[in-house]
Write a protein that holds these residues in place. Sequence first.
Motif, PDB file in Angstrom:
ATOM      1  N   ILE A  35     -13.669  51.079  70.264  1.00 57.32           N
ATOM      2  CA  ILE A  35     -12.356  51.702  70.367  1.00 57.32           C
ATOM      3  C   ILE A  35     -11.341  50.665  69.894  1.00 57.32           C
ATOM      4  CG2 ILE A  35     -10.671  52.796  71.879  1.00 57.32           C
ATOM      5  CD1 ILE A  35     -13.038  53.429  73.801  1.00 57.32           C
ATOM      6  N   LEU A  36     -10.641  50.994  68.836  1.00 57.25           N
ATOM      7  CA  LEU A  36      -9.618  50.125  68.252  1.00 57.25           C
ATOM      8  C   LEU A  36      -8.281  50.542  68.849  1.00 57.25           C
ATOM      9  CD1 LEU A  36      -9.316  47.963  65.937  1.00 57.25           C
ATOM     10  CD2 LEU A  36      -8.648  49.874  64.489  1.00 57.25           C
ATOM     11  N   ILE A  37      -7.565  49.580  69.434  1.00 59.93           N
ATOM     12  CA  ILE A  37      -6.357  49.929  70.180  1.00 59.93           C
ATOM     13  C   ILE A  37      -5.164  49.089  69.719  1.00 59.93           C
ATOM     14  CG2 ILE A  37      -5.323  50.175  72.466  1.00 59.93           C
ATOM     15  CD1 ILE A  37      -8.223  50.214  73.571  1.00 59.93           C
ATOM     16  N   PRO A  38      -4.291  49.680  68.885  1.00 60.07           N
ATOM     17  CA  PRO A  38      -3.058  48.968  68.551  1.00 60.07           C
ATOM     18  C   PRO A  38      -2.193  48.815  69.804  1.00 60.07           C
ATOM     19  CG  PRO A  38      -3.416  50.849  67.086  1.00 60.07           C
ATOM     20  CD  PRO A  38      -4.409  50.953  68.201  1.00 60.07           C
ATOM     21  N   ALA A  39      -1.694  47.619  70.030  1.00 56.93           N
ATOM     22  CA  ALA A  39      -0.901  47.325  71.225  1.00 56.93           C
ATOM     23  C   ALA A  39       0.431  48.057  71.196  1.00 56.93           C
ATOM     24  CB  ALA A  39      -0.666  45.827  71.333  1.00 56.93           C
ATOM     25  N   GLY A  40       0.851  48.446  72.367  1.00 58.24           N
ATOM     26  CA  GLY A  40       2.169  49.057  72.499  1.00 58.24           C
ATOM     27  C   GLY A  40       3.232  47.976  72.535  1.00 58.24           C
ATOM     28  N   SER A  41       3.462  47.432  73.702  1.00 57.74           N
ATOM     29  CA  SER A  41       4.442  46.365  73.896  1.00 57.74           C
ATOM     30  C   SER A  41       3.734  45.200  74.573  1.00 57.74           C
ATOM     31  CB  SER A  41       5.598  46.876  74.762  1.00 57.74           C
ATOM     32  OG  SER A  41       6.540  45.846  74.970  1.00 57.74           O
ATOM     33  N   PRO A  42       3.053  44.345  73.790  1.00 57.85           N
ATOM     34  CA  PRO A  42       2.275  43.250  74.383  1.00 57.85           C
ATOM     35  C   PRO A  42       3.191  42.239  75.072  1.00 57.85           C
ATOM     36  CG  PRO A  42       2.310  43.071  71.985  1.00 57.85           C
ATOM     37  CD  PRO A  42       3.014  44.338  72.335  1.00 57.85           C
ATOM     38  N   TRP A  43       3.021  42.070  76.349  1.00 56.62           N
ATOM     39  CA  TRP A  43       3.954  41.273  77.141  1.00 56.62           C
ATOM     40  C   TRP A  43       3.773  39.766  76.971  1.00 56.62           C
ATOM     41  CZ3 TRP A  43       2.899  38.264  81.621  1.00 56.62           C
ATOM     42  CH2 TRP A  43       1.551  38.238  81.994  1.00 56.62           C
ATOM     43  N   LEU A  44       2.623  39.281  76.531  1.00 51.87           N
ATOM     44  CA  LEU A  44       2.428  37.844  76.342  1.00 51.87           C
ATOM     45  C   LEU A  44       2.846  37.358  74.963  1.00 51.87           C
ATOM     46  CD1 LEU A  44      -0.944  36.811  78.048  1.00 51.87           C
ATOM     47  CD2 LEU A  44       1.364  36.050  78.603  1.00 51.87           C
ATOM     48  N   ARG A  45       3.097  38.251  74.089  1.00 57.59           N
ATOM     49  CA  ARG A  45       3.470  37.887  72.722  1.00 57.59           C
ATOM     50  C   ARG A  45       4.932  37.428  72.694  1.00 57.59           C
ATOM     51  NH1 ARG A  45       1.659  40.027  67.145  1.00 57.59           N
ATOM     52  NH2 ARG A  45       3.594  39.831  65.990  1.00 57.59           N
TER      53      ARG A  45
END
Length: 184
Positions: A35-45
């Motif tokens: 399952i390939l999952i593009p991140a929504g709002s990655p909080w650690l980035r």
Amino acid sequence: MRRIGIYGGTFDPIHNGHLHVISQLITRSLVDQLILIPAGSPWLRESAPLAPGLNRLAMCELALSELPDSIGAHVEVSDSEIKRSGPTYTIDTVLEIKKAHPDDALVLIVGTDAYAQFDKWHRAEELAKLVEIMVIDRPEFPGASTLDIGALNVSATAVRSGQTELVPDAVATYIKESGLYASK
């Protein structure tokens, strides 16, 4: 029991390095389904993805359509994090996938760069109990105890700077037609 791989990332944009990882995971039978999952709002980035979520999702779907059927048939793109509001935490995504696949083993696929920060992830201890963590060696960020799959030294930064030969043709066309990154 099937092994379901969970491969998340910003995919800003997805590139040939990501597709190499996907191909190796399937052809080496390291996972049965991915399952390939593009991140929504990655909080650690440190900064938000440059392309909007729906564009990154579309690029993932286009990239996967260029994979051979023997690989692509085992991969799906999920919009679960793109649809979620607020910060997206891997633990929430894993819990959602676990509900849909209660009898399967979940394998979280991460690069050495992401794994170096794993102790900072939201509810990391709980997450580690729910999944097997498979750490993929990245040429520019080597680490101990990783799986060497001959990863390609490709970066999304290079693609955003105009090196669209590092992405599948359909993704390069999408970037240009959508006015994303250096194509503006």
